[in-house]
Design a protein around this motif. Structure first.
Motif, PDB file in Angstrom:
ATOM      1  N   VAL A  51      -8.974   2.365 -11.896  1.00  0.00           N
ATOM      2  CA  VAL A  51      -7.536   2.547 -12.154  1.00  0.00           C
ATOM      3  C   VAL A  51      -7.126   4.012 -12.300  1.00  0.00           C
ATOM      4  CG1 VAL A  51      -6.927   0.327 -13.136  1.00  0.00           C
ATOM      5  CG2 VAL A  51      -8.021   2.048 -14.597  1.00  0.00           C
ATOM      6  N   TRP A  52      -8.067   4.871 -12.767  1.00  0.00           N
ATOM      7  CA  TRP A  52      -7.709   6.256 -13.046  1.00  0.00           C
ATOM      8  C   TRP A  52      -7.785   7.152 -11.818  1.00  0.00           C
ATOM      9  CZ3 TRP A  52     -12.130   8.883 -11.833  1.00  0.00           C
ATOM     10  CH2 TRP A  52     -13.340   8.193 -11.975  1.00  0.00           C
ATOM     11  N   ALA A  53      -8.192   6.596 -10.669  1.00  0.00           N
ATOM     12  CA  ALA A  53      -8.356   7.435  -9.472  1.00  0.00           C
ATOM     13  C   ALA A  53      -7.206   7.232  -8.487  1.00  0.00           C
ATOM     14  CB  ALA A  53      -9.683   7.115  -8.785  1.00  0.00           C
ATOM     15  N   ASP A  54      -6.827   8.328  -7.843  1.00  0.00           N
ATOM     16  CA  ASP A  54      -5.802   8.259  -6.793  1.00  0.00           C
ATOM     17  C   ASP A  54      -6.339   7.480  -5.598  1.00  0.00           C
ATOM     18  OD1 ASP A  54      -3.573   9.522  -7.671  1.00  0.00           O
ATOM     19  OD2 ASP A  54      -4.063  11.492  -6.818  1.00  0.00           O
ATOM     20  N   PRO A  55      -5.442   6.816  -4.854  1.00  0.00           N
ATOM     21  CA  PRO A  55      -5.889   6.274  -3.567  1.00  0.00           C
ATOM     22  C   PRO A  55      -6.248   7.426  -2.641  1.00  0.00           C
ATOM     23  CG  PRO A  55      -3.503   6.089  -3.811  1.00  0.00           C
ATOM     24  CD  PRO A  55      -4.033   6.603  -5.117  1.00  0.00           C
ATOM     25  N   ASP A  56      -6.943   7.126  -1.571  1.00  0.00           N
ATOM     26  CA  ASP A  56      -7.351   8.160  -0.627  1.00  0.00           C
ATOM     27  C   ASP A  56      -6.133   8.950  -0.151  1.00  0.00           C
ATOM     28  OD1 ASP A  56      -8.799   9.684   1.122  1.00  0.00           O
ATOM     29  OD2 ASP A  56     -10.016   7.996   1.812  1.00  0.00           O
ATOM     30  N   ILE A  57      -6.241  10.287  -0.127  1.00  0.00           N
ATOM     31  CA  ILE A  57      -5.114  11.147   0.202  1.00  0.00           C
ATOM     32  C   ILE A  57      -4.840  11.192   1.711  1.00  0.00           C
ATOM     33  CG2 ILE A  57      -6.404  13.312   0.401  1.00  0.00           C
ATOM     34  CD1 ILE A  57      -3.126  12.977  -1.537  1.00  0.00           C
ATOM     35  N   GLY A  58      -5.777  10.667   2.484  1.00  0.00           N
ATOM     36  CA  GLY A  58      -5.617  10.740   3.936  1.00  0.00           C
ATOM     37  C   GLY A  58      -4.454   9.893   4.436  1.00  0.00           C
ATOM     38  N   ASN A  59      -3.802  10.352   5.511  1.00  0.00           N
ATOM     39  CA  ASN A  59      -2.705   9.614   6.123  1.00  0.00           C
ATOM     40  C   ASN A  59      -3.151   8.171   6.386  1.00  0.00           C
ATOM     41  OD1 ASN A  59      -1.036   8.438   8.227  1.00  0.00           O
ATOM     42  ND2 ASN A  59      -0.139  10.466   8.459  1.00  0.00           N
ATOM     43  N   PRO A  60      -2.427   7.195   5.845  1.00  0.00           N
ATOM     44  CA  PRO A  60      -2.880   5.804   5.946  1.00  0.00           C
ATOM     45  C   PRO A  60      -2.895   5.256   7.374  1.00  0.00           C
ATOM     46  CG  PRO A  60      -0.677   5.923   4.988  1.00  0.00           C
ATOM     47  CD  PRO A  60      -1.185   7.322   5.081  1.00  0.00           C
ATOM     48  N   ARG A  61      -2.186   5.905   8.312  1.00  0.00           N
ATOM     49  CA  ARG A  61      -2.171   5.410   9.687  1.00  0.00           C
ATOM     50  C   ARG A  61      -3.190   6.109  10.577  1.00  0.00           C
ATOM     51  NH1 ARG A  61       2.743   2.476  10.897  1.00  0.00           N
ATOM     52  NH2 ARG A  61       2.978   1.267   8.979  1.00  0.00           N
ATOM     53  N   GLY A  62      -3.832   7.169  10.007  1.00  0.00           N
ATOM     54  CA  GLY A  62      -4.856   7.832  10.801  1.00  0.00           C
ATOM     55  C   GLY A  62      -4.562   9.292  11.087  1.00  0.00           C
ATOM     56  N   ARG A  63      -5.330   9.874  11.995  1.00  0.00           N
ATOM     57  CA  ARG A  63      -5.244  11.308  12.290  1.00  0.00           C
ATOM     58  C   ARG A  63      -3.918  11.687  12.917  1.00  0.00           C
ATOM     59  NH1 ARG A  63     -10.596  10.208  14.140  1.00  0.00           N
ATOM     60  NH2 ARG A  63     -12.128  11.030  12.680  1.00  0.00           N
ATOM     61  N   THR A  64      -3.468  12.910  12.595  1.00  0.00           N
ATOM     62  CA  THR A  64      -2.219  13.420  13.170  1.00  0.00           C
ATOM     63  C   THR A  64      -2.452  14.728  13.926  1.00  0.00           C
ATOM     64  OG1 THR A  64      -1.672  14.792  11.267  1.00  0.00           O
ATOM     65  CG2 THR A  64      -0.919  12.488  11.209  1.00  0.00           C
ATOM     66  N   GLY A  65      -3.611  15.331  13.721  1.00  0.00           N
ATOM     67  CA  GLY A  65      -3.893  16.608  14.378  1.00  0.00           C
ATOM     68  C   GLY A  65      -3.470  17.826  13.581  1.00  0.00           C
ATOM     69  N   VAL A  66      -2.890  17.610  12.388  1.00  0.00           N
ATOM     70  CA  VAL A  66      -2.517  18.741  11.523  1.00  0.00           C
ATOM     71  C   VAL A  66      -2.977  18.461  10.092  1.00  0.00           C
ATOM     72  CG1 VAL A  66      -0.618  20.088  10.543  1.00  0.00           C
ATOM     73  CG2 VAL A  66      -0.475  19.329  12.909  1.00  0.00           C
ATOM     74  N   MET A  67      -3.614  19.457   9.446  1.00  0.00           N
ATOM     75  CA  MET A  67      -3.943  19.368   8.026  1.00  0.00           C
ATOM     76  C   MET A  67      -2.896  20.126   7.223  1.00  0.00           C
ATOM     77  SD  MET A  67      -8.131  19.659   7.843  1.00  0.00           S
ATOM     78  CE  MET A  67      -7.925  21.188   6.983  1.00  0.00           C
ATOM     79  N   GLY A  68      -2.959  20.036   5.914  1.00  0.00           N
ATOM     80  CA  GLY A  68      -1.967  20.700   5.079  1.00  0.00           C
ATOM     81  C   GLY A  68      -0.728  19.833   4.949  1.00  0.00           C
ATOM     82  N   ARG A  69       0.406  20.425   4.543  1.00  0.00           N
ATOM     83  CA  ARG A  69       1.611  19.623   4.318  1.00  0.00           C
ATOM     84  C   ARG A  69       2.697  19.817   5.361  1.00  0.00           C
ATOM     85  NH1 ARG A  69       2.598  21.745  -1.456  1.00  0.00           N
ATOM     86  NH2 ARG A  69       1.311  23.352  -0.495  1.00  0.00           N
ATOM     87  N   GLY A  70       2.494  20.736   6.313  1.00  0.00           N
ATOM     88  CA  GLY A  70       3.557  20.965   7.287  1.00  0.00           C
ATOM     89  C   GLY A  70       4.853  21.315   6.584  1.00  0.00           C
ATOM     90  N   LEU A  71       5.933  20.621   6.948  1.00  0.00           N
ATOM     91  CA  LEU A  71       7.248  20.871   6.344  1.00  0.00           C
ATOM     92  C   LEU A  71       7.450  20.068   5.062  1.00  0.00           C
ATOM     93  CD1 LEU A  71       9.450  20.783   9.564  1.00  0.00           C
ATOM     94  CD2 LEU A  71       9.379  22.695   7.957  1.00  0.00           C
ATOM     95  N   LEU A  72       6.526  19.198   4.735  1.00  0.00           N
ATOM     96  CA  LEU A  72       6.733  18.307   3.590  1.00  0.00           C
ATOM     97  C   LEU A  72       6.248  18.950   2.297  1.00  0.00           C
ATOM     98  CD1 LEU A  72       5.680  14.986   5.351  1.00  0.00           C
ATOM     99  CD2 LEU A  72       7.982  15.942   5.055  1.00  0.00           C
ATOM    100  N   GLY A  73       6.953  18.720   1.227  1.00  0.00           N
ATOM    101  CA  GLY A  73       6.652  19.387  -0.047  1.00  0.00           C
ATOM    102  C   GLY A  73       5.511  18.775  -0.822  1.00  0.00           C
ATOM    103  N   ARG A  74       5.308  17.479  -0.664  1.00  0.00           N
ATOM    104  CA  ARG A  74       4.335  16.766  -1.505  1.00  0.00           C
ATOM    105  C   ARG A  74       3.074  16.415  -0.742  1.00  0.00           C
ATOM    106  NH1 ARG A  74       6.446  16.871  -6.660  1.00  0.00           N
ATOM    107  NH2 ARG A  74       8.699  16.852  -6.463  1.00  0.00           N
TER     108      ARG A  74
END
Ligand code: RP5
Ligand code: MG
Ligand code: MG
Length: 249
Positions: A51-74
């Motif tokens: 319960v104390w652990a975050d779900p996996d931070i990876g994009n749930p739909r799969g690879r996008t070809g970019v790491m980091g946050r791009g234009l998104l703040g969170r």
């Protein structure tokens, strides 16, 4: 501040994982190190989803070809809300117009042309920290489709009354979850709650003067139809609305 040392201990605690050795002069993120390719490690106890652990931070739909946050703040999900305001397309006498092929009544929705990419879209926006989604829906619609941020205070009350009425009426939640947004990365992505507010009689929001505002360049009523290209997953949301209201698609 001193560069951390224990956070670079060769053997990661409780494991057999060896860190990539990081020299003192490469600790600073601002120092260029293009080949830096650290070990990826998450303890099995964390992967077991306590319960104390975050779900996996990876994009749930799969690879996008970019790491980091791009234009998104969170990191992880970036939460938005999409108000889908609809009415029936009617003739001069107020009778519903049926589509020539599907023979079904045609819905129209309030669409904005996004300033960032020029694509037509639902006038949605980000949920502010602590904001109720119900308020985000109404606020974003008012800002982008009614230009509420620029309406003189004297006129604000009357428009606000109409809007309150429509948005207080039972909005129908059409979709909740991941959005296929061009800003998504492997580590940050859009999620939304899309809600349909339908002016069935055509006498509430249909009579409001639409005016583009904030991040919208244009605004207009658009026929709901599978051939209309829209931003991100917005066409999919409209398909769900059309099916729900037994309208042409
Ligand atoms: C889309 O981005 C959502 O569906 C929503 O319409 C929009 C929110 O972002 P901004 O309009 O604030 O850029 O993924
Ligand atoms: Mg906005
Ligand atoms: Mg927006």
């Amino acid at each position: 501040a001193l560069p951390h040392v224990k956070a670079r201990c060769p053997l990661y605690p409780g494991s057999k994982t060896q860190r990539l050795p990081v020299p003192d002069d490469k600790v600073d993120w601002n120092k260029s190190w293009p080949q830096y390719n650290p070990v990826n490690y998450t303890d099995p106890s964390v992967l077991k989803k306590p319960v104390w652990a975050d779900p996996d931070i990876g994009n749930p739909r799969g690879r996008t070809g970019v790491m980091g946050r791009g234009l998104l703040g969170r990191w992880g999900p970036n939460h938005a809300a999409d108000p889908i305001v609809t009415r029936w397309k009617v003739d001069a006498k107020g009778a519903k117009i049926l589509h020539s092929v599907s023979k079904r009544p045609i819905l129209q929705f309030v669409s904005i042309k996004r300033k960032d990419c020029g694509e037509w879209a639902i006038p949605g926006g980000m949920v502010d920290p602590g904001e109720l989604v119900s308020l985000t829906l109404q606020r974003e619609f008012s800002e982008e489709a009614l230009n509420s941020l620029c309406v003189p205070p004297a006129e604000r009350g009357k428009i606000q009354e109409r809007i309150n009425k429509l948005f207080k009426s039972s909005g129908f939640q059409i979709y909740k979850g991941y959005v296929d947004d061009p800003r998504n990365t492997d580590n940050a992505w859009m999620e939304t709650v899309a809600v349909n507010f339908h002016d069935d009689s055509g006498n509430s929001v249909s009579e409001l003067p639409l005016q583009a505002g904030d991040d919208a360049g244009q605004v207009k009523w658009v026929d709901v139809d599978s051939s209309v290209a829209l931003y991100a997953s917005h066409s999919h949301f409209l398909e769900l609305v059309a099916k729900e209201r037994k309208a042409h698609w």
